[in-house]
Motif scaffolding. Sequence first.
Motif, short mmCIF file in Angstrom:
data_model
loop_
_atom_site.label_atom_id
_atom_site.label_comp_id
_atom_site.label_asym_id
_atom_site.label_seq_id
_atom_site.Cartn_x
_atom_site.Cartn_y
_atom_site.Cartn_z
N THR A 163 3.45 7.09 -28.13
CA THR A 163 2.61 6.12 -27.43
C THR A 163 2.39 6.43 -25.97
N LEU A 164 3.44 6.85 -25.28
CA LEU A 164 3.32 6.91 -23.82
C LEU A 164 2.55 8.12 -23.33
N GLY A 165 2.52 9.18 -24.11
CA GLY A 165 1.64 10.28 -23.77
C GLY A 165 2.18 11.31 -22.80
N TRP A 166 3.43 11.13 -22.33
CA TRP A 166 3.93 12.19 -21.44
C TRP A 166 4.60 13.29 -22.25
N GLY A 167 4.70 13.10 -23.54
CA GLY A 167 5.09 14.20 -24.40
C GLY A 167 6.54 14.24 -24.81
N GLY A 168 7.37 13.36 -24.27
CA GLY A 168 8.78 13.41 -24.62
C GLY A 168 9.23 12.15 -25.32
N TYR A 169 10.48 12.19 -25.78
CA TYR A 169 11.03 11.02 -26.46
C TYR A 169 12.22 10.47 -25.69
N TRP A 170 12.64 11.19 -24.67
CA TRP A 170 13.83 10.76 -23.94
C TRP A 170 13.68 11.19 -22.49
N ALA A 171 13.81 10.25 -21.55
CA ALA A 171 13.59 10.59 -20.14
C ALA A 171 14.81 10.31 -19.27
N TRP A 172 15.95 9.98 -19.88
CA TRP A 172 17.14 9.60 -19.12
C TRP A 172 16.82 8.46 -18.16
N ASP A 173 15.98 7.58 -18.61
CA ASP A 173 15.65 6.41 -17.82
C ASP A 173 16.80 5.40 -17.96
N PRO A 174 17.06 4.60 -16.90
CA PRO A 174 18.18 3.66 -16.97
C PRO A 174 18.21 2.80 -18.23
N VAL A 175 17.04 2.34 -18.67
CA VAL A 175 17.04 1.47 -19.85
C VAL A 175 17.46 2.24 -21.10
N GLU A 176 17.01 3.48 -21.20
CA GLU A 176 17.43 4.31 -22.33
C GLU A 176 18.93 4.62 -22.25
#
Lengths: 737, 124
Positions: free
Chosen positions: A233-246
């Motif tokens: 959905t998000l279109g940046w191409g990845g599934y995991w960004a080490w974002d705080p919520v993740e």
Amino acid sequence: MIIGILAISIAFIAGLISTASYGIYHKERDERLLRLANLFFYVAGGVILFSTILLSYSLMTHNFQLNYVYSYSSRSLNKFYLFSTLWAGQEGTFLLWLLYGSIFGTILIRTVARKHPLVMVFMMMIQSFILLILLNKNPFAAIWHVHEEAPVGFTPVDGAGLNPLLQNPWMVIHPPTLFLGYSSTMVLFAFAMTALVTKEFQNWIKLVKPWVIFSTIILITGISMGGYWAYTTLGWGGYWAWDPVENASLVPWLFCVALLHGIVIQSKRKTLVRTNILLAGAAFISVLWGSFLTRSGVLTDFSVHSFAASGLTMYLIAFVGLFTVLFLYPFIRNTKHFMIEKFSSGFMNRETLMLMGMATFIVLGLIVLVGTSAPIYTSFFGKASSVSAGFYNITSIPVAALMLVAVSLAPLMAWKVSELRNKKTIIRSALIAFGITLISFLLGLREISSIILFFLAAFVIIINGIVTYGLIRRNFSKASGYIAHVGLGFMVIGILTSSIYDSSDKIILPSGEFRKSKLGYEMQFTGFHEMPDGKDEAMLTVKTDYGTYEARPKFYYSDYSKSYMATPDVNEQFMKDIYISPISFTPANLSNMQEIQLAKAETATLDNIKITFNKFIVNMGEEGQTIHADLIFSVNQNSYWQDYQVQPTLKAQGGQLTRDQAKVGDTGYSVQIQSVNPSSGTVQLGIISPAAGAGKSRDMLAVEVSEKPLISILWIGIILLVFGMATTFIGHRKSIE
Amino acid sequence: MKPKYIIGLVIIVAFIVFAGMNLKKSLTPYVSLSDAKRTGAVVQVKGQRVPGTEEFNMDDQVFHFEMTDEKGEKFKVVYDGVKPSNFEQATEVVAIGRYDNGIFQAEQLLVKCPSKYEAEGVKT
């Protein structure tokens, strides 16, 4: 809504009474107290269920007087997404947590509560605390309670709506799944606390084990759904960004996995008593810490994802602080009461290798915890800093390597006795894994760390595959853990290939023309396909070596976010995904329009055109007025003036003006009437000249196209992992019965 | 002490050192533009975008825009990636990257958006 606010208050009071009653029953063992406690538990649970139904009903019936309904929904949402707004905001997710807690409580009452009422004491303590939070951030607060400028009794016509990015089937099931996992960790906490208070350190693990398996399965399912949503959905191409919520969702899962293995060791060898208590506490407290980080707004500056600042900070800090102290105090005091068998000596026994595997999960959890919390502690020493994704990527490599070593060798070893067994299997598996790695090297696997991880992951898959094969005919449920290991191996390979070896190219596609990207695909953009939900799709034809397909990435203007939103098109295949994400759209260039004003019979000369305005032709019809401007349009072509007669029109109909452009032969010029001035008899013309570059007069779509090799392996790995753990769960249930 | 524990301890200590070094390296502090210019290191600059300056350049295929930091200093940002989908709505932008040759080369953009009702108040 007064009835809703009242309901939360009743649930809170009932929760407190229930907590106290279970506590007194624990001391007195008076059957009447247990009945009283259960009664109030069911009162609280019933009121929570009622509140959930009431909020859902308010959402479905568009009661915009409620701030929650106003803030997260709108009339245009379909029923499916409308229902999902129940967990779009903080209040709703807390309510969901409470509902899950009530379901877990019901199960506990039917199983362990009579014998171990303390479990219910701690469950209801946590439930009551969440109810206290909800009393202060009430989902039934009216709009004028929250917005001072809104008059009492005010009902907005429509709600603010739901972020279009969240209007996705995965986003409907991802949050409730994840919250099911989060809330289930409170059962682990309640059991660990009971063990600490009653000083029964062996028995609790049998009772908690199915809950640990449950939490582990649900958390990884929820995390994966979120990753798949981000990817598609998000279109940046990845599934995991080490974002705080993740990260906040990952840590409890890592602790749960470690705890699950710790329980296996403890039930065989009666060791790791302290570790297991600590891990059960850590799983729950990491959930609380995660909620504090992501919900209080302390990370507002560091995450795209986090909920905005909420005014709940003090409650959330108290939530973490209170339960951490509640846990650590008896834990430290009890240190000398722990009866611990000595841990076996030597390396090559199952428990040592399993402990090593556990340690890698714990360490990974701590790394993520330390990294995600960086903005908090760095702000004490100077400028608040966050950690870039590179930190997690680098530090997790050695941890993952050790993890894979442990997971590959442990299944072959015996308990207690340190002896390198099944040497033949190990050597053969290593040779096969080496062969596969060599092939991958020839196919382009280069980086040394990924070669090592790839080899180890293949090693894990082969050995655990052999063990699974050996067990599967005899006792399927015993094979389940090894199936999960195979899944882990596949996950590592999928992560390696899809993240390190992805390649991408940006390409500009003039409408109608095939362009070749650096990745070798020929792509053609033909236009937009309007969708009923307003999420228009760009129509692309993609030619690859093995056939042609139609890609339909979404690219649309969203009123909610006042900007263009893109949803990628993912062509999923086993060997690779082709991922196309729109970047930017430029409509045919009309900005090179020049405006001139002409009176009757006047001629204007621009660079190499001459325009003479002859006269107006006015038609009055029933549908309105039509004005044609009769023009002679001369274009200089190789020093020769070619004349064209053209008649652009302006239609006035019910106060609405429509302009029909007139094309000037095939010169590329066109002309339209901007306005007419009847009193002076002049016309304002817009002259559109052909653009300098041929492409510029066409619509242009810029897209990013990328290849994600073997990402399918990652999804297969996750499915195997979940499947393996799910059969463990079922197997465990059977063994109890 | 058994050799097992010694080896375990050595691995753990070595790892903590390794992780600590990497943590220090990857910490990106919030700074003003002048600090970013001075250090040239990877930092985060928070500020406001200058409306109307954002553009996806079709030729060099990068997204660029101008923003002002919290002290009001204006600078150009180049981002070699896809424009965040809610960029136009942003009340605040955080650019993570380094300042180089008069341009801020962003590796990542964080966009802070108001929730809708905060932005517009309640429509009466």
